[in-house]
Design a protein around this motif. Structure first.
Motif, PDB file in Angstrom:
ATOM      1  N   LEU A 157      -8.779  11.130  -2.186  1.00 49.72           N
ATOM      2  CA  LEU A 157      -9.295  10.644  -3.460  1.00 49.72           C
ATOM      3  C   LEU A 157      -8.272   9.739  -4.146  1.00 49.72           C
ATOM      4  CD1 LEU A 157     -11.568  10.824  -5.601  1.00 49.72           C
ATOM      5  CD2 LEU A 157     -10.303  12.746  -6.585  1.00 49.72           C
ATOM      6  N   ILE A 158      -7.022  10.167  -4.138  1.00 48.35           N
ATOM      7  CA  ILE A 158      -5.966   9.350  -4.739  1.00 48.35           C
ATOM      8  C   ILE A 158      -5.804   8.040  -3.970  1.00 48.35           C
ATOM      9  CG2 ILE A 158      -3.458   9.221  -5.119  1.00 48.35           C
ATOM     10  CD1 ILE A 158      -3.606  12.258  -5.769  1.00 48.35           C
ATOM     11  N   ASN A 159      -5.832   8.112  -2.627  1.00 43.34           N
ATOM     12  CA  ASN A 159      -5.672   6.912  -1.795  1.00 43.34           C
ATOM     13  C   ASN A 159      -6.799   5.913  -2.011  1.00 43.34           C
ATOM     14  OD1 ASN A 159      -3.304   7.832  -0.583  1.00 43.34           O
ATOM     15  ND2 ASN A 159      -4.403   8.858   1.061  1.00 43.34           N
ATOM     16  N   THR A 160      -8.024   6.397  -2.194  1.00 42.74           N
ATOM     17  CA  THR A 160      -9.168   5.489  -2.275  1.00 42.74           C
ATOM     18  C   THR A 160      -9.581   5.125  -3.697  1.00 42.74           C
ATOM     19  OG1 THR A 160     -10.738   7.340  -2.159  1.00 42.74           O
ATOM     20  CG2 THR A 160     -10.116   6.276  -0.075  1.00 42.74           C
ATOM     21  N   LYS A 174      -6.337   0.914  -7.843  1.00 42.94           N
ATOM     22  CA  LYS A 174      -6.475   0.417  -9.219  1.00 42.94           C
ATOM     23  C   LYS A 174      -5.138   0.175  -9.897  1.00 42.94           C
ATOM     24  CE  LYS A 174     -10.934   2.559  -9.744  1.00 42.94           C
ATOM     25  NZ  LYS A 174     -11.746   3.582 -10.354  1.00 42.94           N
ATOM     26  N   ILE A 175      -4.060   0.630  -9.273  1.00 45.37           N
ATOM     27  CA  ILE A 175      -2.726   0.432  -9.844  1.00 45.37           C
ATOM     28  C   ILE A 175      -2.270  -0.980  -9.531  1.00 45.37           C
ATOM     29  CG2 ILE A 175      -0.321   1.179  -9.804  1.00 45.37           C
ATOM     30  CD1 ILE A 175      -1.332   3.956  -8.976  1.00 45.37           C
ATOM     31  N   LYS A 176      -1.988  -1.755 -10.559  1.00 47.07           N
ATOM     32  CA  LYS A 176      -1.589  -3.152 -10.390  1.00 47.07           C
ATOM     33  C   LYS A 176      -0.081  -3.287 -10.593  1.00 47.07           C
ATOM     34  CE  LYS A 176      -5.881  -4.451 -10.065  1.00 47.07           C
ATOM     35  NZ  LYS A 176      -6.503  -4.295  -8.819  1.00 47.07           N
ATOM     36  N   ILE A 177       0.679  -2.780  -9.631  1.00 46.30           N
ATOM     37  CA  ILE A 177       2.142  -2.871  -9.689  1.00 46.30           C
ATOM     38  C   ILE A 177       2.603  -3.644  -8.459  1.00 46.30           C
ATOM     39  CG2 ILE A 177       4.298  -1.552  -9.712  1.00 46.30           C
ATOM     40  CD1 ILE A 177       2.716   0.808 -10.849  1.00 46.30           C
ATOM     41  N   PRO A 178       3.458  -4.648  -8.626  1.00 44.59           N
ATOM     42  CA  PRO A 178       3.979  -5.360  -7.458  1.00 44.59           C
ATOM     43  C   PRO A 178       4.664  -4.393  -6.505  1.00 44.59           C
ATOM     44  CG  PRO A 178       4.588  -6.482  -9.491  1.00 44.59           C
ATOM     45  CD  PRO A 178       3.958  -5.179  -9.888  1.00 44.59           C
ATOM     46  N   PHE A 179       4.631  -4.726  -5.221  1.00 41.54           N
ATOM     47  CA  PHE A 179       5.111  -3.807  -4.184  1.00 41.54           C
ATOM     48  C   PHE A 179       6.537  -3.341  -4.427  1.00 41.54           C
ATOM     49  CE2 PHE A 179       7.310  -3.042  -0.132  1.00 41.54           C
ATOM     50  CZ  PHE A 179       6.645  -1.883   0.221  1.00 41.54           C
ATOM     51  N   GLY A 180       7.460  -4.243  -4.748  1.00 47.96           N
ATOM     52  CA  GLY A 180       8.858  -3.871  -4.948  1.00 47.96           C
ATOM     53  C   GLY A 180       9.013  -2.824  -6.038  1.00 47.96           C
ATOM     54  N   GLU A 181       8.334  -3.048  -7.164  1.00 51.86           N
ATOM     55  CA  GLU A 181       8.404  -2.088  -8.256  1.00 51.86           C
ATOM     56  C   GLU A 181       7.722  -0.776  -7.871  1.00 51.86           C
ATOM     57  OE1 GLU A 181       7.033  -3.686 -11.968  1.00 51.86           O
ATOM     58  OE2 GLU A 181       7.891  -5.639 -11.506  1.00 51.86           O
ATOM     59  N   SER A 183       0.824  -1.200   0.000  1.00 50.95           N
ATOM     60  CA  SER A 183       0.000   0.000   0.000  1.00 50.95           C
ATOM     61  C   SER A 183       0.864   1.258   0.000  1.00 50.95           C
ATOM     62  CB  SER A 183      -0.935   0.012   1.213  1.00 50.95           C
ATOM     63  OG  SER A 183      -0.188   0.085   2.393  1.00 50.95           O
ATOM     64  N   ILE A 184       0.339   2.263  -0.648  1.00 52.09           N
ATOM     65  CA  ILE A 184       0.942   3.586  -0.648  1.00 52.09           C
ATOM     66  C   ILE A 184      -0.103   4.512  -0.065  1.00 52.09           C
ATOM     67  CG2 ILE A 184       1.782   5.493  -2.077  1.00 52.09           C
ATOM     68  CD1 ILE A 184       2.698   3.444  -4.109  1.00 52.09           C
ATOM     69  N   TYR A 185       0.320   5.404   0.820  1.00 48.31           N
ATOM     70  CA  TYR A 185      -0.617   6.330   1.433  1.00 48.31           C
ATOM     71  C   TYR A 185      -0.079   7.746   1.292  1.00 48.31           C
ATOM     72  CZ  TYR A 185      -4.096   8.150   4.615  1.00 48.31           C
ATOM     73  OH  TYR A 185      -5.147   8.849   5.150  1.00 48.31           O
ATOM     74  N   LEU A 186      -0.882   8.626   0.734  1.00 48.61           N
ATOM     75  CA  LEU A 186      -0.508  10.006   0.472  1.00 48.61           C
ATOM     76  C   LEU A 186      -1.219  10.927   1.454  1.00 48.61           C
ATOM     77  CD1 LEU A 186       0.915  11.883  -1.648  1.00 48.61           C
ATOM     78  CD2 LEU A 186      -1.260  11.909  -2.856  1.00 48.61           C
TER      79      LEU A 186
END
Length: 120
Positions: free
Chosen positions: A93-96, A101-108, A32-35
């Motif tokens: 809005l970006i967080n939720t 919807k971004i399907k990128i593996p965590f490392g990348e 997860s990324i949180y802004l």
């Protein structure tokens, strides 16, 4: 005692406002990324006050010039508060809506975030 009333138009002339923003980007091991909007700094440095419809316009211009610094600070504070609210609304809005919807593996994903931050 002098009494007067009128209207004051406030103008921030071209190049008279500086805005600095700070957003915090946190990542965790669960992909997860949180802004978060952390800080907004606004600097007003070209405020023009135009007194209208006053009986003692010259006197009010003198008084307003004495208080222009306080008026600038109040404008800065109010704009900073509103921009911080808007920044947090945008971050939410970006967080939720965007990040899930971004399907990128965590490392990348972590590398992309670090790359974006290092180019700033």
């Amino acid at each position: 005692s002098i009494s007067d009333e009128g209207r004051a138009d406030l103008f921030i002339t071209r190049g008279g406002l500086d805005l600095f923003t700070v957003f915090d980007i946190k990542t965790s091991d669960n992909s997860s990324i949180y802004l978060t909007a952390k800080k907004m700094n606004v600097f007003v440095h070209k405020l023009k006050i135009d007194i209208k419809d006053a009986k003692h316009k010259a006197l009010l211009n003198i008084v307003m010039s004495m208080f222009s610094g306080a008026i600038e600070r109040q404008i800065q504070k109010t704009v900073e508060q509103k921009l911080l609210e808007m920044g947090n609304d945008l971050a939410e809005l970006i967080n939720t809506q965007v990040i899930p919807k971004i399907k990128i593996p965590f490392g990348e994903r972590k590398e992309i975030v670090q790359e974006q931050v290092s180019t700033m």
